[in-house]
Write a protein that holds these residues in place. Structure first.
Motif, short mmCIF file in Angstrom:
data_model
loop_
_atom_site.label_atom_id
_atom_site.label_comp_id
_atom_site.label_asym_id
_atom_site.label_seq_id
_atom_site.Cartn_x
_atom_site.Cartn_y
_atom_site.Cartn_z
N PRO A 36 -1.39 -2.06 -13.52
CA PRO A 36 -0.12 -1.77 -13.26
C PRO A 36 0.48 -0.63 -12.21
O PRO A 36 -0.50 0.39 -12.56
CB PRO A 36 0.50 -1.50 -14.85
CG PRO A 36 -0.39 -2.20 -15.70
CD PRO A 36 -1.74 -1.74 -15.16
N ALA A 37 1.42 -0.88 -11.68
CA ALA A 37 1.59 0.00 -10.42
C ALA A 37 3.07 -0.19 -10.10
O ALA A 37 3.67 -0.93 -10.33
CB ALA A 37 0.71 0.00 -9.35
N THR A 38 3.63 1.02 -9.59
CA THR A 38 4.88 0.93 -9.05
C THR A 38 4.92 1.59 -7.50
O THR A 38 6.25 1.57 -7.11
CB THR A 38 5.85 1.78 -9.94
OG1 THR A 38 5.32 3.29 -9.88
CG2 THR A 38 6.07 1.25 -11.32
N THR A 39 3.86 1.96 -7.14
CA THR A 39 3.97 2.23 -5.75
C THR A 39 2.81 1.48 -4.94
O THR A 39 1.71 1.27 -5.43
CB THR A 39 3.57 3.80 -5.74
OG1 THR A 39 4.55 4.47 -6.32
CG2 THR A 39 3.58 4.33 -4.09
N PHE A 40 3.11 0.97 -3.86
CA PHE A 40 2.29 0.02 -3.11
C PHE A 40 2.08 0.36 -1.65
O PHE A 40 3.12 1.11 -1.07
CB PHE A 40 2.84 -1.32 -3.13
CG PHE A 40 2.77 -1.81 -4.66
CD1 PHE A 40 1.62 -2.45 -5.31
CD2 PHE A 40 3.94 -1.52 -5.33
CE1 PHE A 40 1.64 -2.72 -6.68
CE2 PHE A 40 4.11 -2.03 -6.66
CZ PHE A 40 2.94 -2.69 -7.42
N ALA A 41 0.94 -0.05 -0.97
CA ALA A 41 0.90 0.31 0.52
C ALA A 41 1.65 -0.91 1.10
O ALA A 41 1.70 -2.20 0.51
CB ALA A 41 -0.54 0.19 0.68
N PRO A 42 1.95 -1.09 2.46
CA PRO A 42 2.72 -1.67 2.98
C PRO A 42 1.93 -3.14 3.00
O PRO A 42 2.58 -4.26 3.07
CB PRO A 42 2.88 -1.51 4.58
CG PRO A 42 2.89 0.15 4.40
CD PRO A 42 1.95 0.46 3.33
#
Length: 164
Positions: free
Chosen positions: A74-80
Motif C-alpha cells: 500500500p502507498a499514497t505517493t506515486f511517480a508520474p
C-alpha cells in the motif's frame, strides 16, 4: 263590558299556559352518541435492521497487485509513470448467495477534474477483491488525486493520493 268578559278568560288561559310551561321539567338531554368505534391500529413493528446485501470493506492503493487483485505494498505517493491500482475488497451478507452489484471507480485530479471512470457489473459471493487502475503513457501530472469507490451508484469509500 263584553270586552272585559273575553279579556279575563283569555288572560287567565295565557297565565295558566305560562305557569305550566315554567313549571315543566326540562327534558333530559340525551347522552352523547357513542363515538364511532374505530378498530385499534395494529402495533407498528420497526423493521429489522437490514444488513446490506454487499459492502465495500477496504480500499488500498499501490503500484502493483498480485494474482488475487490485492495491492502488494500500500502507498499514497506515486511517480508520474506508475500504474496506480485501487484494490477494492467486498463482502456479502450471505456468503452462499450470489449478489449482483455494480462497482465503480472515479479518479479525479486536484481541482475535481475527472481523469478516468470505470465500472464493473459483478456477481458478488462472500469475500472478493476487484482491482481498478489508472496510468498515462506520458505520465500523470504531479499533484493531488482522489479515487471514489461506488457500490450501486453510492460512494462508499474514497482515498486521496499524490503524484510527485
Amino acid at each position: 263590558m263584553s270586552r272585559t268578559r273575553i279579556l279575563y278568560p283569555l288572560s287567565a288561559a295565557l297565565a295558566t299556559a305560562l305557569a305550566l310551561s315554567a313549571c315543566k321539567k326540562p327534558e333530559p338531554t340525551p347522552p352523547p352518541a357513542p363515538a364511532a368505534t374505530t378498530p385499534e391500529p395494529a402495533p407498528i413493528t420497526p423493521p429489522a435492521a437490514s444488513t446490506p446485501a454487499a459492502a465495500v470493506t477496504t480500499v488500498d492503493l499501490g503500484n502493483s497487485v498480485g494474482a488475487d487483485n490485492r495491492v502488494a505494498a500500500p502507498a499514497t505517493t506515486f511517480a508520474p509513470r506508475d500504474t496506480i491500482y485501487a484494490s477494492v475488497a467486498t463482502r456479502t451478507a450471505d456468503a452462499s448467495a450470489s449478489v449482483p452489484g455494480k462497482l465503480s471507480a472515479k479518479w479525479t485530479f486536484q481541482d475535481g477534474q475527472t481523469v478516468h471512470e470505470e465500472s464493473r457489473d459483478l456477481n458478488l459471493t462472500g469475500d472478493g477483491v476487484t482491482a481498478f487502475q489508472i496510468s498515462k503513457p506520458d505520465g500523470l501530472p504531479a499533484g493531488r488525486y482522489k479515487v471514489e469507490i461506488s457500490l450501486d451508484g453510492s460512494v462508499v469509500q474514497s482515498k486521496e493520493f499524490e503524484v510527485k
